[in-house]
Design an enzyme around this catalytic site. Structure first.
Site, PDB file in Angstrom:
ATOM      1  N   ASP A 179      11.395  -9.187  -0.297  1.00 28.85           N
ATOM      2  CA  ASP A 179      12.417  -8.537  -1.116  1.00 28.85           C
ATOM      3  C   ASP A 179      11.969  -7.200  -1.696  1.00 28.85           C
ATOM      4  O   ASP A 179      12.594  -6.677  -2.611  1.00 28.85           O
ATOM      5  CB  ASP A 179      12.834  -9.467  -2.261  1.00 28.85           C
ATOM      6  CG  ASP A 179      11.669  -9.819  -3.182  1.00 28.85           C
ATOM      7  OD1 ASP A 179      10.528  -9.404  -2.888  1.00 28.85           O
ATOM      8  OD2 ASP A 179      11.896 -10.515  -4.187  1.00 28.85           O
ATOM      9  N   CYS A 182       7.046  -8.060  -2.372  1.00 29.60           N
ATOM     10  CA  CYS A 182       6.158  -9.025  -1.710  1.00 29.60           C
ATOM     11  C   CYS A 182       4.689  -8.846  -2.092  1.00 29.60           C
ATOM     12  O   CYS A 182       3.968  -9.834  -2.264  1.00 29.60           O
ATOM     13  CB  CYS A 182       6.334  -8.969  -0.194  1.00 29.60           C
ATOM     14  SG  CYS A 182       6.000  -7.347   0.541  1.00 29.60           S
ATOM     15  N   HIS A 316       4.799  -5.804   5.067  1.00 27.64           N
ATOM     16  CA  HIS A 316       5.035  -7.043   4.319  1.00 27.64           C
ATOM     17  C   HIS A 316       3.681  -7.680   4.014  1.00 27.64           C
ATOM     18  O   HIS A 316       2.741  -7.595   4.803  1.00 27.64           O
ATOM     19  CB  HIS A 316       5.893  -8.014   5.129  1.00 27.64           C
ATOM     20  CG  HIS A 316       6.179  -9.296   4.410  1.00 27.64           C
ATOM     21  ND1 HIS A 316       6.978  -9.352   3.287  1.00 27.64           N
ATOM     22  CD2 HIS A 316       5.753 -10.570   4.641  1.00 27.64           C
ATOM     23  CE1 HIS A 316       7.048 -10.603   2.861  1.00 27.64           C
ATOM     24  NE2 HIS A 316       6.306 -11.360   3.660  1.00 27.64           N
TER      25      HIS A 316
END
Length: 326
Positions: A179, A182, A316
């Site tokens: 989101d 992370c 990520h």
């Protein structure tokens, strides 16, 4: 696991739940819906991977393969439909109007009207920054539409490399919600693991700590900030303003964290941070806080995994935990 994946209609609904909205939809509305559909699918993938991380290692591996295959199928189907919908509004890479359509896509994401308007005066710096962020988002939209199959393939290769690296060490990956928070959520997860309960800091408090440290130690971060954000002919005042705006984004938005923020985190927490990757060499930061060095209160390393191809939307981070912790 087969019954759960193929009998659960919820995941399939990620692709079709907004089909009724396609009529009389503007480009801005369509892009907003596309982002929501993509985010819903990512959240469902995270949930399925967590559910698959149970049982023996052989069972986990089999379940993970099933999840990857199912999400690959649904993701490809979703992107194909989204590309067709964009093409219906004139966004088609095979036409001579691609540049104009991509400009409209950038403006739509930035919240700027795509209708023709009289030429105006030179845009302000804030408008330029907003358009730059919009261009980056537009590029991500285009990559999702045009390279999804390759992204998924790269993701699987990356995951396999990470698994081979972590398995002999007795570690596995704890999936973190993609989101924008992370990095901070992964660090929060690590701190909770070290404490054996709740983390002493929330992900939002970690953001605030990082921003405060960067403001206090400008000279330590400015060279790295400039290497990625250089603007010709910029004055010291405008540079200071841009760095302050960057710190505000770190502090109060969902802006992704990277090397600058990792460097600040290791000093704020006085802990070494180890980042495992399947795409790049592993990196260890804050070695001075290991046992016997520095003034750190703990030598427990924060262990993260870096994923270049996790979702096709950018960097990520996940939390790396002992296999026994699951």
């Amino acid at each position: 696991m087969d019954d759960k994946l193929h009998g659960d209609d919820t995941l399939s609904e990620v692709i079709s739940e907004n089909a009724s909205q396609q009529q009389e939809e503007t480009l801005e509305e369509m892009l907003s819906r596309h982002r929501k559909e993509t985010n819903d699918l990512q959240n469902k993938e995270t949930a399925l991977k967590k559910a698959a991380a149970k049982g023996s290692k052989a069972e986990q591996k089999a379940k993970k393969k099933q999840v990857d295959e199912e999400v690959h199928r649904l993701s490809t189907k979703l992107k194909e439909r989204q590309a067709e919908e964009l093409a219906s509004l004139g966004y088609n890479k095979s036409t001579d109007k691609q540049k104009g359509n991509l400009d409209n896509l950038v403006k739509a994401i930035a919240g700027v009207s795509v209708t023709t308007q009289p030429e105006q005066s030179k845009p302000s710096k804030s408008v330029k920054r907003r358009e730059k962020r919009a261009q980056q988002e537009a590029a991500r939209e285009q990559r999702i539409q045009e390279e999804q199959s390759q992204i998924v393939s790269d993701r699987m290769v990356e995951d396999e490399k990470l698994e081979k690296k972590l398995d002999p060490l007795g570690f596995i990956i704890n999936e973190i919600k993609p989101d924008g928070h992370c990095l901070y959520r992964a660090v929060e997860d690590q701190l909770a693991l070290h404490c054996g309960g709740a983390s002493p800091y929330t992900f939002q408090e970690l953001r605030q700590m990082v921003a405060a440290y960067m403001r206090k130690n400008v000279s330590e971060f400015l060279p790295f900030f400039l290497s990625e954000n250089m603007v010709d002919g910029e004055t010291q005042d405008s540079l200071a303003e841009r760095f302050e705006n960057y710190c505000r984004e770190v502090e109060s938005t969902a802006a992704w964290g990277g090397q600058l923020e990792l460097g600040a985190l290791t000093h704020c927490l006085k802990k070494p941070i180890m980042i495992f990757s399947g795409s790049f060499p592993d990196v260890e930061m804050g070695k001075e806080y290991k046992s016997g060095k520095g003034t750190g209160s703990s030598d427990s390393s924060i262990m993260l995994s870096y994923h270049r191809h996790a979702f096709g939307l950018g960097e990520h981070y996940n939390s790396v935990v002992p296999d026994s912790a699951q």
